[in-house]
Design an enzyme around this catalytic site. Structure first.
Site, PDB file in Angstrom:
ATOM      1  CD  GLU A   2      -7.005   2.340   6.784  1.00 33.43           C
ATOM      2  OE1 GLU A   2      -6.445   2.637   7.869  1.00 33.43           O
ATOM      3  OE2 GLU A   2      -6.629   1.404   6.058  1.00 33.43           O
ATOM      4  CD  GLU A  18      -3.916   1.889   2.442  1.00 38.00           C
ATOM      5  OE1 GLU A  18      -3.456   1.185   3.378  1.00 38.00           O
ATOM      6  OE2 GLU A  18      -4.232   3.080   2.587  1.00 38.00           O
TER       7      GLU A  18
END
Length: 288
Positions: free
Chosen positions: A121, A221
């Site tokens: 991220e 995720e």
């Protein structure tokens, strides 16, 4: 349930049923201490008791908490495979991560590695540029290649980062695309969460296929919190986490590589943990 979305997704995937089914597992215990090899072993064995045939995990880092040094022996003893994380920020940390990965390969070979994610991220947070991150992916691929390891090397980020045209260099550099998708953070009501999730997968796959056709999008995720604040129409609760598991996990495990978030989350808010501090499942995982 949007069957047209599922049909289109299935048609785009290679002909295989051999998908990795895993969980994200953190290196810290509830009190902040680092997991020991025995505690990694306990976690891996706990996941293997699930009926979905959970044989893999995603770990966020290589050097932090001596993650690989302590977790790899546990993985080998339990026949668990690892999606390895390498943090890219800052230079000293990045070097420590690469050194820890090299040491683990030197000590244990590479049969325990599923793939390597360089960064997590980073694009979503705006902590680096696409070109700099792409170079780090090439760097890690070259490093493990020199050790005789030919595993896939890619990156994990949010779907909003992947569909951003300024990040195309990372798609080009990656062997696989790791997608983080949370309808909860998109203010989706639980009744809309299934479609919201699959829309993010489809949007990411479309962008990847436009930039670098044929590369897989892995779900690295996703999950729904058992507790925490509301986000618009999204309500954190055990009941909604159970509903999200029954709808999204049960379908996704059959159609792509998945790493559910998360094994344990302790006192975080929102908390996405599936098992409590005693190792008991917070909701029913046997519904698929």
């Amino acid at each position: 349930m949007r069957f047209s979305t599922l049909t289109a997704l299935a048609a785009a995937l290679p002909f295989t049923t051999a998908y990795w089914k895993g969980f994200n597992v953190g290196a810290n215990n509830e009190d902040g201490t680092c997991k020991t090899t025995a505690q990694w072993t306990t976690a891996f064995n706990k996941l293997k008791t699930l009926p979905q045939d959970i044989t893999s995990v995603r770990l966020y880092a290589s050097s932090d908490c001596n993650t690989l040094a302590l977790a790899v022996p546990a993985a080998i003893s339990t026949n668990t495979k690892i999606l390895v994380g390498v943090w890219t920020e800052d230079a000293a940390h990045y070097t420590a991560e690469k050194n820890a990965l090299t040491a683990a390969i030197d000590a244990h070979g590479s049969a325990w590695i599923i793939a390597i994610s360089v960064g997590s991220e980073d694009l979503y947070r705006g902590d680096t540029t696409a070109s700099a991150l792409a170079q780090q992916i090439y760097d890690v691929r070259g490093m493990v290649g020199a050790l005789g390891v030919t595993t896939q090397v890619g990156h994990v980020d949010t779907w909003t980062a992947w569909v951003n045209d300024t990040n195309k260099a990372v798609i080009t550099a990656s062997d696989f695309i790791g997608l983080d998708s949370y309808p909860y953070f998109q203010n989706a009501a639980i009744g809309d969460a299934y479609n919201t999730f699959w829309d993010s997968v489809t949007a990411t796959r479309n962008q990847v296929n436009a930039v670098s056709p044929g590369k897989w999008v892995w779900v690295t995720e996703t999950g729904w919190p058992v507790s925490g604040p509301n986000y618009g129409a999204a309500v954190a609760s055990v009941k909604n986490a159970q509903t999200y598991w029954r709808s999204v996990a049960c379908a996704t495990f059959q159609s792509t590589h998945v790493f559910w978030y998360a094994y344990q989350d302790y006192s975080a808010s929102p908390s996405f943990g599936v098992f409590d501090e005693s190792g008991n499942a917070i909701y029913d995982l046997y519904g698929c």
